[in-house]
Structure formats: structure tokens, C-alpha cells
Design a protein around this motif. Sequence first.
Motif, PDB file in Angstrom:
ATOM      1  N   THR A 172       0.831  -1.211   0.000  1.00  0.00           N
ATOM      2  CA  THR A 172       0.000   0.000   0.000  1.00  0.00           C
ATOM      3  C   THR A 172       0.861   1.256   0.000  1.00  0.00           C
ATOM      4  N   HIS A 173       1.912   1.248   0.813  1.00  0.00           N
ATOM      5  CA  HIS A 173       2.827   2.383   0.900  1.00  0.00           C
ATOM      6  C   HIS A 173       3.517   2.627  -0.433  1.00  0.00           C
ATOM      7  N   ALA A 225       4.915  27.599  -5.493  1.00  0.00           N
ATOM      8  CA  ALA A 225       4.451  26.888  -4.295  1.00  0.00           C
ATOM      9  C   ALA A 225       3.088  26.243  -4.539  1.00  0.00           C
ATOM     10  N   MET A 226       2.207  26.934  -5.252  1.00  0.00           N
ATOM     11  CA  MET A 226       0.897  26.366  -5.565  1.00  0.00           C
ATOM     12  C   MET A 226       1.019  25.169  -6.491  1.00  0.00           C
ATOM     13  N   LEU A 227       1.937  25.269  -7.458  1.00  0.00           N
ATOM     14  CA  LEU A 227       2.121  24.167  -8.408  1.00  0.00           C
ATOM     15  C   LEU A 227       2.747  22.941  -7.741  1.00  0.00           C
ATOM     16  N   LEU A 228       3.501  23.169  -6.663  1.00  0.00           N
ATOM     17  CA  LEU A 228       4.134  22.058  -5.938  1.00  0.00           C
ATOM     18  C   LEU A 228       3.180  21.371  -4.970  1.00  0.00           C
ATOM     19  N   LYS A 229       2.013  21.936  -4.781  1.00  0.00           N
ATOM     20  CA  LYS A 229       1.085  21.413  -3.782  1.00  0.00           C
ATOM     21  C   LYS A 229       0.720  19.942  -3.997  1.00  0.00           C
ATOM     22  N   PRO A 230       0.449  19.480  -5.236  1.00  0.00           N
ATOM     23  CA  PRO A 230       0.136  18.048  -5.409  1.00  0.00           C
ATOM     24  C   PRO A 230       1.236  17.128  -4.913  1.00  0.00           C
ATOM     25  N   ILE A 231       2.502  17.521  -5.122  1.00  0.00           N
ATOM     26  CA  ILE A 231       3.618  16.686  -4.657  1.00  0.00           C
ATOM     27  C   ILE A 231       3.682  16.695  -3.139  1.00  0.00           C
ATOM     28  N   SER A 232       3.551  17.869  -2.532  1.00  0.00           N
ATOM     29  CA  SER A 232       3.624  17.955  -1.063  1.00  0.00           C
ATOM     30  C   SER A 232       2.477  17.183  -0.417  1.00  0.00           C
ATOM     31  N   GLU A 233       1.318  17.174  -1.049  1.00  0.00           N
ATOM     32  CA  GLU A 233       0.187  16.406  -0.504  1.00  0.00           C
ATOM     33  C   GLU A 233       0.467  14.911  -0.554  1.00  0.00           C
ATOM     34  N   LYS A 234       1.109  14.454  -1.624  1.00  0.00           N
ATOM     35  CA  LYS A 234       1.465  13.029  -1.724  1.00  0.00           C
ATOM     36  C   LYS A 234       2.484  12.654  -0.658  1.00  0.00           C
ATOM     37  N   ILE A 235       3.456  13.540  -0.431  1.00  0.00           N
ATOM     38  CA  ILE A 235       4.466  13.282   0.603  1.00  0.00           C
ATOM     39  C   ILE A 235       3.802  13.201   1.978  1.00  0.00           C
ATOM     40  N   GLN A 236       2.891  14.128   2.255  1.00  0.00           N
ATOM     41  CA  GLN A 236       2.192  14.134   3.533  1.00  0.00           C
ATOM     42  C   GLN A 236       1.360  12.871   3.711  1.00  0.00           C
ATOM     43  N   GLU A 237       0.743  12.406   2.643  1.00  0.00           N
ATOM     44  CA  GLU A 237      -0.066  11.186   2.703  1.00  0.00           C
ATOM     45  C   GLU A 237       0.794   9.980   3.069  1.00  0.00           C
ATOM     46  N   ILE A 238       1.993   9.911   2.493  1.00  0.00           N
ATOM     47  CA  ILE A 238       2.915   8.806   2.786  1.00  0.00           C
ATOM     48  C   ILE A 238       3.339   8.844   4.247  1.00  0.00           C
ATOM     49  N   GLN A 239       3.645  10.028   4.757  1.00  0.00           N
ATOM     50  CA  GLN A 239       4.081  10.139   6.151  1.00  0.00           C
ATOM     51  C   GLN A 239       2.935   9.868   7.127  1.00  0.00           C
ATOM     52  N   ASN A 240       1.736  10.302   6.783  1.00  0.00           N
ATOM     53  CA  ASN A 240       0.583  10.032   7.646  1.00  0.00           C
ATOM     54  C   ASN A 240       0.281   8.544   7.727  1.00  0.00           C
ATOM     55  N   PHE A 241       0.500   7.824   6.629  1.00  0.00           N
ATOM     56  CA  PHE A 241       0.253   6.377   6.623  1.00  0.00           C
ATOM     57  C   PHE A 241       1.168   5.684   7.638  1.00  0.00           C
ATOM     58  N   ARG A 242       2.428   6.137   7.700  1.00  0.00           N
ATOM     59  CA  ARG A 242       3.351   5.564   8.693  1.00  0.00           C
ATOM     60  C   ARG A 242       2.849   5.826  10.108  1.00  0.00           C
ATOM     61  N   ARG A 276      -0.166   6.327  11.145  1.00  0.00           N
ATOM     62  CA  ARG A 276      -1.389   5.568  11.447  1.00  0.00           C
ATOM     63  C   ARG A 276      -1.110   4.089  11.656  1.00  0.00           C
ATOM     64  N   ASN A 277       0.057   3.631  11.268  1.00  0.00           N
ATOM     65  CA  ASN A 277       0.353   2.195  11.339  1.00  0.00           C
ATOM     66  C   ASN A 277       1.608   1.919  12.156  1.00  0.00           C
ATOM     67  N   ARG A 278       1.689   2.578  13.298  1.00  0.00           N
ATOM     68  CA  ARG A 278       2.851   2.379  14.164  1.00  0.00           C
ATOM     69  C   ARG A 278       2.914   0.959  14.729  1.00  0.00           C
ATOM     70  N   GLY A 279       1.787   0.286  14.780  1.00  0.00           N
ATOM     71  CA  GLY A 279       1.789  -1.083  15.272  1.00  0.00           C
ATOM     72  C   GLY A 279       2.074  -2.112  14.209  1.00  0.00           C
ATOM     73  N   SER A 280       2.373  -1.684  12.988  1.00  0.00           N
ATOM     74  CA  SER A 280       2.612  -2.612  11.882  1.00  0.00           C
ATOM     75  C   SER A 280       3.900  -3.406  12.088  1.00  0.00           C
ATOM     76  N   LYS A 281       3.879  -4.672  11.637  1.00  0.00           N
ATOM     77  CA  LYS A 281       5.089  -5.497  11.686  1.00  0.00           C
ATOM     78  C   LYS A 281       6.152  -4.954  10.738  1.00  0.00           C
ATOM     79  N   MET A 282       5.719  -4.170   9.764  1.00  0.00           N
ATOM     80  CA  MET A 282       6.641  -3.596   8.778  1.00  0.00           C
ATOM     81  C   MET A 282       6.937  -2.127   9.093  1.00  0.00           C
ATOM     82  N   PHE A 283       6.917  -1.776  10.367  1.00  0.00           N
ATOM     83  CA  PHE A 283       7.078  -0.374  10.743  1.00  0.00           C
ATOM     84  C   PHE A 283       8.414   0.195  10.272  1.00  0.00           C
TER      85      PHE A 283
END
Length: 478
Positions: A74-75, A105-122, A124-131
Motif C-alpha cells: 500500500t505504501h 508553491a501552488m504548483l508544488l502542492k500536489p507533490i507535497s500532498e502526496k508526501i504528507q499522505e505517505i508520512q501520515n500512513f506511517r 497511522r500504522n505504528r503497530g505494523s510489523k513492517m514499521f
Amino acid sequence: MAETHGLMERLEKAVTRLESLFSDSHRSGGMECDGINGVNGSIAPYVEAFDRLLNGSVAEFLRYSKILEGDVKTHAEMVRAAFQAQRSFLLLASQCQEPQENEVAMLLKPISEKIQEIQNFRERNRGSKMFNHLSAVSESIPALGWIAVSPKPGPYVKEMNDAATFYTNRVLKDYKNSDTRHVDWVKSYLNIWSELQAYIKEHHTTGLTWSKTGPVASSMSMRSVLTSGSGLSPPPPPPPPPGPPPIFDTEPAKDEGTASRSALFAQLNQGEAITKGLRHVSDDQKTHKNPNLRAQGPPVRSPTKSHTPSPTSPKNSPQQNHPPVLELEGKKWRVEYQEDKNDLVINNTELKQVAYIFKCNKSTLQIKGKINSITIDNCKKFGLVFDNVVGIVEVINSRDIQIQVMGKVPTISINKTEGCHIYLSEESLDCEIVSAKSSEMNILIPQDGDYKEFPVPEQFKTAWDGSKLVTEPAEIVG
């Protein structure tokens, strides 16, 4: 007659050629930013090179991530989406001129949102065996921000790659001799950043290369890139000219300001006479000479200044309160959100169990028995006492930590931490201390019934000895 026939043939050929030229001009109309520097219909060489990176190392990373499945898969899909967003930005830059900084900065927003999504996933899954896998990706994915770094984007990517290495080393330690799929995954992931550094060195050494021709990049041109995938649609017609500016009566304000300044300069020009209007303050009215005034409390604020907060001043958002946790969840002891608790104890531990301590402040925990590993994450002013650990004790993103080892521990790792005191026992003197991006670390060694403190070096010097780099602690003189 023959001359007339020949003339007609030449006229027909001329008309055909003119129609062809007119048709070509229509087809190329509005495509002046297709390709870099005005090359019609082509993709810039550096976009093609980035496509090779996507189809090579990024695709290989996705393949190994799918083999591991679960959270890693998923990551990895999120990583793929982030690289696709970067590809769209590079395509835009190859076709259009660089806009103003705020528009970038506005044009870079889609990339920064993707980066934030990846970090938020980590998170949310601190208990993962693949942490550790998730952390390696989360800590290094900001490398995609190289497009906003100048003049040295390459070293920035290397720095992010080094952040990933801290966690990939843990993955290798856990799986090197048991599951080579994880080893292949680590190699494929780190290879992405190595190839990205080489790509930047070749095409964007001092920063992102924008097109010198074409329209100025905008949000609309970015949308065109996202919808077309390769080229840009012609820009919209310019907006109608603005109407006449409104007429304001600014003369009174101007006169008032001029009058105020004139009065101010008139007062300053008085010289020594300016102090004649000041009131004499006797000793009994001076706070530093009259103890009775000091006992009455702080001085009253001047009524001439407003101390009410500005309506635009930021307000501290209320802290979200989490319930404290101390429980065994499967094989993991969870100790979270403990505040001012100095009597926390974990008993009846087993060798296969681990302890994860998260966001505990001004608290102390004692772990009795033998346990596999302990992790302290985002804690402040936290004390840990434990008997025996067979694996590793880790301290991450914390401050003012004290650890006391009663028995044995092979390795203690300190990362991104300010202030860490480790009290070793006689049995644990062979313990290895691994530190990175940390400060104020001290190891206390038992000697003659007391502890002697030894600081962990924070500053190093590196020199070339003719064949390799040699690094050793730097001695601070002075």
C-alpha cells in the motif's frame, strides 16, 4: 494554349502548398510550449530520462513491495503516485517558463500532498510489523522536494537517503539471514535515490531547469498537463481590461499625516528644552528604592498602549488529550500518553515480547524480567529502568531521557534526541551505543561504588588518508 495550361498547373501547385502550410500552422497553434525551448510535439530529454527512472528503479521497487504485500505494498503505491506527480511537474517545467515564487508553491502542492499522505500512513500504522519499512520510506520521501532546492538539489537527496538508511539497516538486521525478499526490497528502494541523484547531476545540477520559451506556468497549465498527459492546451484568452480605479479622497489623511510629522519634528528641534515637560519622580515613587512598592505587585501597564491581542494573531490550538495506555497487545507492551506517572511497572515479561513507549512525559517506567526490545518514541523527561534486553533499546525523537540498565543489553540506539543519560551496569559494559543526529548524550559507568560520566562525541573530523576517508571525534580546544 500550352503556356496557359502550364500556368494553371503551377497555380494549382502553389495553392496546394499554401493550403498545406495553413493547415500545419493551425495544427501547431497554441502548442508553443510543447517540448522544451519550443520543439514542437516533443518531450524534453530530462522528462524522458525521468521516465526511464520510473520504468526502471521505481518499477522494480513496486515489484518487490508487491511481493511483501500488506502495508508495504500500500505504501509503495503511494510512492508511485508521488513520483507520477513529480513527473507531471517536470513536464510542465519543460514546456513553460518559471512563474513567480508564490505560484511555484501552488504548483508544488500536489507533490507535497502526496508526501504528507505517505508520512501520515506511517503514523497511522505504528503497530505494523513492517514499521521499519514504512519509516524508511516516510523519512526519505521528502527527497522529492529537490525540485524546490537550489543551487544544490543533489546533496539534499543524499541527505534524505541517509535518513532512510537508518531504518533500512534495521530491516537488514532483522531479515538478512531469514528472508532475502526484504533484502531485495531494501536494495531496490535505496537504488531509487541513488539513480535520482545521478539524474539530477546530469539534468538539474544547480536546480530545476525551466523552459526559456512558452507561456509562464500556471495552475491552468498544470491542469492541462494532468488531463493530456503529454502536452498543454492553448492558453485561455486574456481577461478583459480592468475598469477605472475607484476614486478615494486621500487628501485629509495626507494632511493629517503631514501635520503629525511636523509636530514631531518641532518637538525634536527644541533641543534640551524638550525635557521641560517631564514630571520629576521622587525617590519614594521609585520601585527600586521603595520596597513597599515592590510588594504591591507588578507595575501597571501604560494605558497608552493596547495590550489586547490582535484579531489576526494566531491562537494556540487546544492540545488533544489522549487516554493513557499501559497494556499488552499481542506480543507488544504499549505504554502511551502517560503524564507525571513515576510508578509505572511492567511485570511477567517474556523473551518474545517488545515494549513500545510513545509520548510519555515526566514519567518513569520499570520493566522487570527479560524482554526482546524497547522503543522510546517522542517522549520528554522520561526515565526507564529495565533488567535485561536481548535485542536493542531505541530512543527516537525524544528529549531529556534517562535509562538505567540493571542487567544486560547488547545495543542502545539514539536518534534525533536531545539529552540522554544512560547508566550501565557491570554486566552491560560491552554494550554498543549507536547515535545519529543527537546531542547531550552521556554514558555513566560504575566505578568504585559510584558512577563516572563520559560524554558521547557530537563533533567529528574527517580526513583523506590517501585511500579512504578516516573519521574520528574532534577535540574541542578552548
